[in-house]
Motif scaffolding. Structure first.
Motif, short mmCIF file in Angstrom:
data_model
loop_
_atom_site.label_atom_id
_atom_site.label_comp_id
_atom_site.label_asym_id
_atom_site.label_seq_id
_atom_site.Cartn_x
_atom_site.Cartn_y
_atom_site.Cartn_z
N UNK A 174 0.82 -1.22 0.00
CA UNK A 174 0.00 0.00 0.00
C UNK A 174 0.84 1.26 0.00
N UNK A 175 2.15 1.11 0.19
CA UNK A 175 3.04 2.27 0.26
C UNK A 175 4.19 2.09 -0.73
N UNK A 176 5.08 3.07 -0.77
CA UNK A 176 6.26 2.98 -1.63
C UNK A 176 7.41 2.34 -0.86
N UNK A 177 7.97 1.30 -1.41
CA UNK A 177 9.13 0.64 -0.80
C UNK A 177 10.39 1.27 -1.36
N UNK A 178 11.31 1.64 -0.47
CA UNK A 178 12.51 2.36 -0.86
C UNK A 178 13.77 1.63 -0.42
N UNK A 179 14.85 1.84 -1.20
CA UNK A 179 16.15 1.31 -0.82
C UNK A 179 17.16 2.45 -0.73
N UNK A 180 18.10 2.28 0.17
CA UNK A 180 19.14 3.29 0.44
C UNK A 180 20.42 2.51 0.72
N UNK A 181 21.31 2.46 -0.27
CA UNK A 181 22.46 1.57 -0.16
C UNK A 181 23.78 2.33 -0.08
N UNK A 182 24.64 1.87 0.82
CA UNK A 182 25.97 2.45 0.95
C UNK A 182 27.00 1.58 0.24
N UNK A 183 28.16 2.18 -0.01
CA UNK A 183 29.12 1.60 -0.95
C UNK A 183 30.35 0.99 -0.29
N UNK A 184 30.23 0.54 0.94
CA UNK A 184 31.40 0.04 1.67
C UNK A 184 32.08 -1.13 0.96
N UNK A 185 31.33 -1.95 0.27
CA UNK A 185 31.91 -3.05 -0.51
C UNK A 185 31.84 -2.77 -2.01
N UNK A 186 31.56 -1.53 -2.36
CA UNK A 186 31.49 -1.18 -3.78
C UNK A 186 30.25 -1.71 -4.47
N UNK A 187 29.19 -2.01 -3.72
CA UNK A 187 28.01 -2.66 -4.28
C UNK A 187 26.74 -1.83 -4.18
N UNK A 188 26.87 -0.54 -3.85
CA UNK A 188 25.68 0.28 -3.61
C UNK A 188 24.76 0.35 -4.82
N UNK A 189 25.31 0.60 -5.99
CA UNK A 189 24.48 0.69 -7.19
C UNK A 189 23.91 -0.68 -7.53
N UNK A 190 24.74 -1.71 -7.47
CA UNK A 190 24.26 -3.07 -7.77
C UNK A 190 23.14 -3.47 -6.81
N UNK A 191 23.29 -3.15 -5.53
CA UNK A 191 22.25 -3.49 -4.55
C UNK A 191 20.99 -2.69 -4.79
N UNK A 192 21.13 -1.42 -5.21
CA UNK A 192 19.96 -0.60 -5.50
C UNK A 192 19.19 -1.17 -6.69
N UNK A 193 19.90 -1.58 -7.72
CA UNK A 193 19.26 -2.17 -8.88
C UNK A 193 18.59 -3.51 -8.53
N UNK A 194 19.26 -4.28 -7.67
CA UNK A 194 18.65 -5.53 -7.20
C UNK A 194 17.38 -5.24 -6.43
N UNK A 195 17.40 -4.12 -5.68
CA UNK A 195 16.21 -3.72 -4.94
C UNK A 195 15.05 -3.40 -5.86
#
Length: 381
Positions: free
Chosen positions: A196-217
């Motif tokens: 019923x709401x918007x699901x959001x992701x907020x990823x940090x890049x400590x392992x260099x995976x922030x963009x990849x994790x966001x896209x997976x989200x």
């Protein structure tokens, strides 16, 4: 039909938390104007309770932008919510972003709270925030290291209290893409109210995976992505806005998702944030780095001179950027000849061969070689 992804830009909040960045209110307003031209959906302008300067920065952004939603961060405390609400009061559309940690580690070691106390704080603060702004976003800090049963309960309480967006951050950049997608799918199953709401992701890049994790989200059902221009932010930074936007654009066949970002403004936005933050852009940074559309290797130069699509998957001019063919030790004859022609230097075949040999000799001993360097020692009739 492609899904519409909300771009929540937190350059002015999480990005500014990078060590050494201290934006003045007028600088935040200037960046916010450009972010609006860029077409982001939400600008998180700061954390008003953290300092008088940040309060004024959020207020300046709220009074500057004309269309974009302005968000302000707040802990689950009345004074924080009040400060945030006051700071965004002049925004055309306001959002209060309330957060509290939900992992056992954070609850015990940082907050000193029992899980039931956290649930109660979420229930009260989200409900109170809902009475003070147009929208409320709730973030479960350190969500990806939280117990999923407890996290689902917290999300359920936040939705019931009036949250319109639920954000599940990978606060310390611990997740991997497959793991992150599985985590989000599990929470969606455990908490059907998220539909019923918007699901959001907020990823940090400590392992260099922030963009990849966001896209997976996004693949796992998230419809808002929190990101920063140039990927600036705490520690190793946040997911880079320009990388997410262009990944969705170039690989729409893969993600079936789109944003409202005007990509022609990416170059200007990146340059402005770099200048005002004092953070230079890594040369090899994707999309906006100096080398992102630079080709020095001879094979590559020959290819792009014949057809740019041989070695480029994006048009830099569309982004407000340019392709370059820098001359160096790896450059080939085709690129050298093109550079000479562009400079108005007309050469016969043997003259070109002689000049190219001299160029190669210089390039093997120098980091940068110009045509002036070459023709100082090559006589051209």
């Amino acid at each position: 039909m492609a899904s519409r992804i909300t771009i929540f830009d937190t350059t002015l909040r999480d990005g500014e938390q990078s060590p050494g960045i201290a934006l003045q209110p007028h600088e935040k307003a200037e960046i916010a104007e450009q972010l609006e031209r860029l077409g982001v959906d939400v600008i998180e302008a700061g954390f008003p309770a953290s300092s008088p300067g940040d309060f004024e920065g959020v207020r300046a952004v709220s009074r500057t932008v004309e269309r974009t939603t302005v968000a302000a961060l707040a802990r689950t405390r009345k004074e924080d919510v009040d400060a945030a609400a006051e700071a965004v009061a002049d925004a055309r559309r306001s959002r209060l972003h309330v957060f509290i940690a939900t992992s056992a580690l954070h609850m015990e070691r940082k907050l000193g709270l029992e899980p039931e106390e956290v649930v109660e704080q979420v229930r009260w603060s989200v409900g109170y925030a809902a009475s003070r702004a147009d929208e409320v976003e709730f973030s479960a800090e350190d969500a990806t290291r939280s117990d999923t049963v407890f996290l689902a309960r917290v999300c359920r309480e936040a939705v019931a209290a009036g949250a319109t967006t639920i954000n599940l951050p990978d606060t310390v950049g611990y997740s991997t893409p497959a793991e992150h997608a599985a985590f989000l799918r599990e929470i969606r199953v455990r908490c059907p109210e998220l539909e019923r709401v918007t699901l959001s992701v907020h990823c940090h890049d400590d392992l260099g995976l922030a963009v990849a994790n966001s896209l997976a989200g996004i693949e796992a059902g998230a419809r808002q992505v929190e990101c920063t221009v140039n990927g600036i932010g705490e520690r190793a930074g946040n997911a880079a806005l320009e990388e997410i936007v262009m990944a969705l654009r170039v690989r729409e066949d893969q993600y079936e998702a789109e944003t409202g970002v005007e990509v022609g403004e990416i170059g200007r936005t990146s340059a402005l944030v770099s200048r005002l933050s004092g953070y230079s852009i890594q040369r090899c940074k994707a999309i906006v780095g100096a080398n992102a559309f630079a080709h020095e290797a001879g094979i590559h130069q020959d290819g792009v001179l014949k057809d740019v699509s041989t070695y480029q998957i994006m048009d830099p001019e569309e982004l407000g950027l340019t392709m370059t063919l820098p001359l160096g030790k790896h450059s080939g004859r085709h690129a050298f000849a093109a550079a000479c022609q562009a400079a108005g230097i007309e050469l016969e075949r043997e003259e070109l061969n002689s000049a190219f040999r001299r160029f190669k000799e210089l390039a093997d001993t120098r980091k940068a070689v110009t045509l002036t360097d070459v023709f100082e020692e090559v006589t051209v009739r």
